[in-house]
Design a protein around this motif. Structure first.
Motif, mmCIF file in Angstrom:
data_model
loop_
_atom_site.group_PDB
_atom_site.id
_atom_site.type_symbol
_atom_site.label_atom_id
_atom_site.label_comp_id
_atom_site.label_asym_id
_atom_site.label_seq_id
_atom_site.Cartn_x
_atom_site.Cartn_y
_atom_site.Cartn_z
ATOM 1 N N PHE A 154 66.083 27.146 158.766
ATOM 2 C CA PHE A 154 64.596 27.750 158.301
ATOM 3 C C PHE A 154 64.837 28.194 156.655
ATOM 4 O O PHE A 154 63.904 27.843 156.028
ATOM 5 C CB PHE A 154 64.393 28.934 159.119
ATOM 6 C CG PHE A 154 63.519 29.836 158.517
ATOM 7 C CD1 PHE A 154 62.080 29.637 158.640
ATOM 8 C CD2 PHE A 154 63.834 31.068 157.793
ATOM 9 C CE1 PHE A 154 60.957 30.358 157.840
ATOM 10 C CE2 PHE A 154 62.859 31.741 157.204
ATOM 11 C CZ PHE A 154 61.427 31.488 157.217
ATOM 12 N N HIS A 155 65.847 28.749 156.434
ATOM 13 C CA HIS A 155 66.204 29.202 155.018
ATOM 14 C C HIS A 155 66.181 27.806 154.166
ATOM 15 O O HIS A 155 65.701 28.085 153.068
ATOM 16 C CB HIS A 155 67.231 30.038 154.959
ATOM 17 C CG HIS A 155 67.028 31.404 155.306
ATOM 18 N ND1 HIS A 155 66.194 32.271 154.777
ATOM 19 C CD2 HIS A 155 67.693 32.139 156.469
ATOM 20 C CE1 HIS A 155 66.253 33.480 155.429
ATOM 21 N NE2 HIS A 155 67.007 33.419 156.343
ATOM 22 N N GLN A 180 62.668 26.728 153.666
ATOM 23 C CA GLN A 180 62.168 27.498 152.645
ATOM 24 C C GLN A 180 62.362 27.559 151.375
ATOM 25 O O GLN A 180 61.585 27.702 150.474
ATOM 26 C CB GLN A 180 62.432 29.096 153.302
ATOM 27 C CG GLN A 180 61.488 30.072 152.536
ATOM 28 C CD GLN A 180 61.385 31.306 153.049
ATOM 29 O OE1 GLN A 180 60.385 31.727 153.883
ATOM 30 N NE2 GLN A 180 62.313 32.159 153.069
ATOM 31 N N CYS A 202 65.557 36.445 148.425
ATOM 32 C CA CYS A 202 65.973 35.351 149.511
ATOM 33 C C CYS A 202 67.208 35.317 149.835
ATOM 34 O O CYS A 202 67.657 35.305 151.012
ATOM 35 C CB CYS A 202 65.234 34.007 149.087
ATOM 36 S SG CYS A 202 63.307 33.862 149.118
ATOM 37 N N ARG A 242 65.598 36.617 159.047
ATOM 38 C CA ARG A 242 64.688 35.426 158.939
ATOM 39 C C ARG A 242 63.490 36.062 157.994
ATOM 40 O O ARG A 242 62.408 35.773 158.783
ATOM 41 C CB ARG A 242 64.287 34.869 160.268
ATOM 42 C CG ARG A 242 63.817 33.501 160.011
ATOM 43 C CD ARG A 242 63.272 32.816 161.692
ATOM 44 N NE ARG A 242 63.741 31.702 161.594
ATOM 45 C CZ ARG A 242 64.232 30.729 162.495
ATOM 46 N NH1 ARG A 242 64.545 31.579 163.720
ATOM 47 N NH2 ARG A 242 64.510 29.597 162.402
ATOM 48 N N LYS A 250 60.366 35.839 156.035
ATOM 49 C CA LYS A 250 59.382 34.755 155.688
ATOM 50 C C LYS A 250 58.501 34.902 154.498
ATOM 51 O O LYS A 250 57.879 36.090 154.657
ATOM 52 C CB LYS A 250 58.743 34.570 156.847
ATOM 53 C CG LYS A 250 57.639 33.308 156.834
ATOM 54 C CD LYS A 250 57.022 33.269 158.515
ATOM 55 C CE LYS A 250 55.789 33.941 158.612
ATOM 56 N NZ LYS A 250 54.834 33.478 159.770
ATOM 57 N N LEU A 251 58.657 34.107 153.376
ATOM 58 C CA LEU A 251 57.612 34.504 152.403
ATOM 59 C C LEU A 251 56.143 33.970 152.934
ATOM 60 O O LEU A 251 56.122 33.099 153.864
ATOM 61 C CB LEU A 251 58.019 33.709 151.235
ATOM 62 C CG LEU A 251 59.438 34.148 150.443
ATOM 63 C CD1 LEU A 251 59.907 32.823 149.667
ATOM 64 C CD2 LEU A 251 59.044 35.268 149.838
ATOM 65 N N GLY A 256 56.738 30.485 153.775
ATOM 66 C CA GLY A 256 57.555 30.713 155.154
ATOM 67 C C GLY A 256 56.780 30.147 156.442
ATOM 68 O O GLY A 256 57.365 29.368 157.332
ATOM 69 N N ASP A 257 55.549 29.920 156.291
ATOM 70 C CA ASP A 257 54.615 29.443 157.295
ATOM 71 C C ASP A 257 54.977 27.962 157.382
ATOM 72 O O ASP A 257 55.174 27.232 158.549
ATOM 73 C CB ASP A 257 53.064 29.473 157.202
ATOM 74 C CG ASP A 257 52.721 31.211 157.360
ATOM 75 O OD1 ASP A 257 53.647 31.855 157.990
ATOM 76 O OD2 ASP A 257 51.849 31.674 156.749
ATOM 77 N N ALA A 293 57.679 26.254 156.342
ATOM 78 C CA ALA A 293 58.806 26.078 156.707
ATOM 79 C C ALA A 293 59.008 26.428 158.288
ATOM 80 O O ALA A 293 59.768 25.592 159.071
ATOM 81 C CB ALA A 293 60.030 27.299 156.099
ATOM 82 N N GLU A 294 58.272 27.270 158.712
ATOM 83 C CA GLU A 294 58.185 27.463 160.219
ATOM 84 C C GLU A 294 57.684 26.075 161.009
ATOM 85 O O GLU A 294 58.131 25.689 161.990
ATOM 86 C CB GLU A 294 57.491 28.510 160.678
ATOM 87 C CG GLU A 294 58.432 29.878 160.680
ATOM 88 C CD GLU A 294 57.598 31.010 161.261
ATOM 89 O OE1 GLU A 294 56.522 30.959 161.472
ATOM 90 O OE2 GLU A 294 58.503 32.103 161.437
#
Length: 120
Positions: free
Chosen positions: A51-52, A55, A95, A104, A106-107, A111-112, A114-115
């Motif tokens: 995830f990171h 992102q 971050c 976790r 989420k920007l 972030g969305d 990345a998810e």
């Protein structure tokens, strides 16, 4: 807020690279999208790190492209491009700190995206 590390009784969860997941998450941001890409290639199992890494790639890759595009526009583009650097620096520090804390974080927008990549 409880982190994944709290649930494990204080022990750090290891990744397939052998690093603690919070360290690997921090490192995914270290050299902006470059280390994000590296961690996407080498880390196949740990969703926190992936995830990171996603992102990082989307955030800093996007800022890089926007900055180059703005630098091609005289005066106003140059000024706006100059504003991206301090914003990117603050986001970079936040971050890395949040990843190191095991969050976790989420920007918005990035972030969305990345998810969504995590689910694909």
């Amino acid at each position: 807020m409880e982190t994944p590390n709290d649930q494990m009784g204080g022990g750090q969860k290891k990744t397939s690279t052998g690093l603690d997941e919070n360290i690997a998450g921090l490192l995914a941001y270290l050299l902006s999208f470059v280390t994000g890409i590296i961690f996407l290639i080498i880390e196949k199992e740990n969703s926190f790190v992936r995830f990171h890494a996603f992102q990082s790639v989307f955030l800093f890759g996007g800022l890089f492209v926007i900055s180059i595009g703005l630098s091609l526009v005289p005066f106003i583009g140059w000024l706006l491009s100059a504003l991206i650097s301090p914003i990117a620096f603050v986001l970079w520090i936040v971050c890395m700190y949040k990843a190191y804390q095991g969050e976790r974080f989420k920007l918005p927008v990035v972030g969305d995206i990345a998810e969504k990549q995590m689910k694909a």
